[in-house]
Write a protein that holds these residues in place. Structure first.
Motif, PDB file in Angstrom:
ATOM      1  N   MET A   1       0.812  -1.211   0.000  1.00 23.33           N
ATOM      2  CA  MET A   1       0.000   0.000   0.000  1.00 23.33           C
ATOM      3  C   MET A   1       0.849   1.267   0.000  1.00 23.33           C
ATOM      4  SD  MET A   1      -3.029  -1.080   2.665  1.00 23.33           S
ATOM      5  CE  MET A   1      -3.871   0.509   2.526  1.00 23.33           C
ATOM      6  N   SER A   2       2.107   1.150   0.407  1.00 23.03           N
ATOM      7  CA  SER A   2       2.990   2.319   0.446  1.00 23.03           C
ATOM      8  C   SER A   2       3.703   2.556  -0.876  1.00 23.03           C
ATOM      9  CB  SER A   2       4.030   2.155   1.565  1.00 23.03           C
ATOM     10  OG  SER A   2       4.855   1.012   1.328  1.00 23.03           O
ATOM     11  N   PHE A   3       3.484   1.676  -1.867  1.00 21.34           N
ATOM     12  CA  PHE A   3       4.118   1.818  -3.175  1.00 21.34           C
ATOM     13  C   PHE A   3       3.112   2.367  -4.190  1.00 21.34           C
ATOM     14  CE2 PHE A   3       6.628  -1.424  -1.045  1.00 21.34           C
ATOM     15  CZ  PHE A   3       7.932  -1.030  -1.326  1.00 21.34           C
ATOM     16  N   ASP A   4       3.650   2.934  -5.276  1.00 22.35           N
ATOM     17  CA  ASP A   4       2.746   3.407  -6.322  1.00 22.35           C
ATOM     18  C   ASP A   4       2.357   2.231  -7.219  1.00 22.35           C
ATOM     19  OD1 ASP A   4       4.603   3.043  -8.504  1.00 22.35           O
ATOM     20  OD2 ASP A   4       5.552   4.952  -7.995  1.00 22.35           O
TER      21      ASP A   4
ATOM     22  N   CYS B   1       0.155   6.468 -12.943  1.00 22.21           N
ATOM     23  CA  CYS B   1       1.088   6.598 -11.809  1.00 22.21           C
ATOM     24  C   CYS B   1       0.426   7.178 -10.569  1.00 22.21           C
ATOM     25  CB  CYS B   1       2.278   7.463 -12.214  1.00 22.21           C
ATOM     26  SG  CYS B   1       3.277   6.764 -13.536  1.00 22.21           S
ATOM     27  N   SER B   2      -0.403   8.202 -10.766  1.00 23.16           N
ATOM     28  CA  SER B   2      -0.955   8.932  -9.625  1.00 23.16           C
ATOM     29  C   SER B   2      -2.441   8.693  -9.379  1.00 23.16           C
ATOM     30  CB  SER B   2      -0.738  10.434  -9.824  1.00 23.16           C
ATOM     31  OG  SER B   2      -1.476  10.895 -10.944  1.00 23.16           O
ATOM     32  N   ALA B   3      -3.121   8.060 -10.345  1.00 18.14           N
ATOM     33  CA  ALA B   3      -4.573   7.822 -10.271  1.00 18.14           C
ATOM     34  C   ALA B   3      -5.376   9.113 -10.235  1.00 18.14           C
ATOM     35  CB  ALA B   3      -4.929   6.945  -9.073  1.00 18.14           C
TER      36      ALA B   3
ATOM     37  N   SER C   1      -0.455  -8.866  -4.321  1.00 15.63           N
ATOM     38  CA  SER C   1      -0.624  -7.625  -5.095  1.00 15.63           C
ATOM     39  C   SER C   1      -2.044  -7.459  -5.627  1.00 15.63           C
ATOM     40  CB  SER C   1       0.356  -7.602  -6.276  1.00 15.63           C
ATOM     41  OG  SER C   1      -0.018  -8.567  -7.258  1.00 15.63           O
ATOM     42  N   SER C   2      -2.851  -8.520  -5.575  1.00 15.78           N
ATOM     43  CA  SER C   2      -4.217  -8.452  -6.100  1.00 15.78           C
ATOM     44  C   SER C   2      -5.257  -8.158  -5.026  1.00 15.78           C
ATOM     45  CB  SER C   2      -4.568  -9.771  -6.805  1.00 15.78           C
ATOM     46  OG  SER C   2      -3.697 -10.004  -7.901  1.00 15.78           O
ATOM     47  N   ALA C   3      -4.812  -7.957  -3.797  1.00 15.25           N
ATOM     48  CA  ALA C   3      -5.757  -7.708  -2.699  1.00 15.25           C
ATOM     49  C   ALA C   3      -6.582  -6.456  -2.966  1.00 15.25           C
ATOM     50  CB  ALA C   3      -4.994  -7.570  -1.385  1.00 15.25           C
ATOM     51  N   ASP C   4      -7.866  -6.529  -2.695  1.00 11.76           N
ATOM     52  CA  ASP C   4      -8.765  -5.402  -2.955  1.00 11.76           C
ATOM     53  C   ASP C   4      -8.350  -4.143  -2.201  1.00 11.76           C
ATOM     54  OD1 ASP C   4     -10.423  -6.369  -4.874  1.00 11.76           O
ATOM     55  OD2 ASP C   4     -12.179  -6.609  -3.600  1.00 11.76           O
ATOM     56  N   PHE C   5      -7.938  -4.306  -0.940  1.00 10.96           N
ATOM     57  CA  PHE C   5      -7.630  -3.109  -0.160  1.00 10.96           C
ATOM     58  C   PHE C   5      -6.376  -2.398  -0.655  1.00 10.96           C
ATOM     59  CE2 PHE C   5      -5.442  -6.465   2.258  1.00 10.96           C
ATOM     60  CZ  PHE C   5      -4.202  -5.897   2.517  1.00 10.96           C
ATOM     61  N   VAL C   6      -5.490  -3.129  -1.363  1.00  8.16           N
ATOM     62  CA  VAL C   6      -4.305  -2.494  -1.953  1.00  8.16           C
ATOM     63  C   VAL C   6      -4.723  -1.525  -3.049  1.00  8.16           C
ATOM     64  CG1 VAL C   6      -2.212  -2.888  -3.305  1.00  8.16           C
ATOM     65  CG2 VAL C   6      -2.769  -4.409  -1.397  1.00  8.16           C
ATOM     66  N   TRP C   7      -5.568  -2.000  -3.964  1.00  6.71           N
ATOM     67  CA  TRP C   7      -5.945  -1.179  -5.111  1.00  6.71           C
ATOM     68  C   TRP C   7      -7.000  -0.139  -4.770  1.00  6.71           C
ATOM     69  CZ3 TRP C   7      -2.888  -0.914  -9.085  1.00  6.71           C
ATOM     70  CH2 TRP C   7      -1.984  -1.963  -9.285  1.00  6.71           C
ATOM     71  N   GLU C   8      -7.822  -0.415  -3.773  1.00 10.23           N
ATOM     72  CA  GLU C   8      -8.790   0.601  -3.358  1.00 10.23           C
ATOM     73  C   GLU C   8      -8.074   1.820  -2.787  1.00 10.23           C
ATOM     74  OE1 GLU C   8     -13.184   0.841  -1.384  1.00 10.23           O
ATOM     75  OE2 GLU C   8     -11.865  -0.774  -0.725  1.00 10.23           O
ATOM     76  N   SER C   9      -6.913   1.605  -2.172  1.00 11.97           N
ATOM     77  CA  SER C   9      -6.140   2.731  -1.632  1.00 11.97           C
ATOM     78  C   SER C   9      -5.546   3.592  -2.735  1.00 11.97           C
ATOM     79  CB  SER C   9      -5.024   2.211  -0.724  1.00 11.97           C
ATOM     80  OG  SER C   9      -4.016   1.539  -1.468  1.00 11.97           O
TER      81      SER C   9
END
Length: 292
Positions: A41-44, A120-122, A62-70
């Motif tokens: 979560m601390s990476f881009d 990169c930044s969303a 890397s596919s965890a939902d909470f990773v990409w939701e962040s």
């Protein structure tokens, strides 16, 4: 002198046997996946995709939902429903799939607008076609027409042949995430075409833009406004002309934006102008506009 100790000699010692071999080493595979996901979560987003190639555990983490939701903007549900439709069931789509979908250009509003997230930044970027604008005289073929071209994301641009009064007005209501945004008109002096498969820009009708500057104006529903003027330069090349900036303090609430381009000095005619559309992007993206 004392005798040296060797592993081979010690194996048959009368007292017993022992081994100097080290215990089994800990590897990345032994780290719990939820710990890896929390670290990611601390990476881009690009770094997360790189880490996903380390091994199977990293790939799954890397596919965890909470990773990409962040990594998604706060209004991602509104964006996705605008792209896929109001009745889309978001529960059946993973957050990683949502991120990937929104990072690709997505048309909406009958194909006259396009939205995407910077990979990169969303951060949210928008492009509005000239077909969504109110253009004085657009229905009179003596003055304006739409020219098909591969140089536009919308496959056509508005082209002015000749006119005294040039006025283009656009409006957008959108739920922006919190941040600072800039608005640019994408324009070109000259008519794009191809000859023998090569890009050609016809400059025969370009005139009148060096006599008086063009006025650009921006206003928002919460009272922000800006006004600027500049001459159109560089025939034959697409250029982004800055209209103004605005800030969004209350995220996910509709913001109404009005923008315009005008050259209404009737002492001379103007012609040979192409209007691709308007770009709305984060304020710090101005250096990337050549890619849009």
């Amino acid at each position: 002198m004392g005798a040296g100790v060797s592993t081979s000699a010690a194996e048959n010692d009368e007292v017993g046997t022992f081994s100097l071999s080290s215990p089994q080493a800990t590897t990345f595979d032994d780290v719990p996946e939820n710990c890896i996901s929390s670290l990611m979560m601390s990476f881009d987003p690009q770094e997360i995709c790189t880490l996903a190639r380390v091994n199977k555990a990293f790939h799954r983490a890397s596919s965890a939902d909470f990773v990409w939701e962040s990594k998604l903007p706060s209004n991602y549900q509104l964006l996705l429903k605008k792209v896929l439709g109001q009745h889309t069931d978001l529960s059946s789509i993973t957050k990683k799939e949502i991120y990937a979908k929104l990072c690709t250009p997505n048309f909406f509003d009958h194909g006259t607008k396009e939205i995407w997230l910077d990979r990169c930044s969303a951060q949210v970027c928008l492009f509005i076609s000239s077909k969504a604008f109110k253009i004085t005289g657009i229905d009179d073929r003596r003055y304006w027409n739409y020219v098909p071209t591969e140089e536009s994301r919308f496959k056509s641009v508005a082209y002015l042949q000749q006119m005294w009064w040039v006025e283009v007005i656009g409006e957008l209501e959108f739920e922006f995430p919190k941040g600072n945004y800039s608005v640019f008109f994408k324009l070109q002096l000259g008519k794009p075409t191809k000859r023998l498969g090569r890009r050609v820009c016809n400059l025969d009708q370009v005139h009148g833009w060096d006599i008086k500057p063009v006025r650009f104006q921006l206003s928002t529903s919460d009272g922000q406004s800006s006004l600027s003027q500049c001459y159109l330069r560089g025939p034959g090349e697409w250029a982004h002309y800055h209209v103004g900036d605005f800030a969004v303090e209350k995220p996910n609430e509709p913001t109404n934006i009005k923008f315009s381009l005008a050259q209404i000095d009737c002492t001379h005619t103007k012609g040979g102008l192409c209007i691709d559309g308007v770009v709305i992007c984060p304020k710090d993206f101005s250096e990337r506009l050549k890619q849009i």
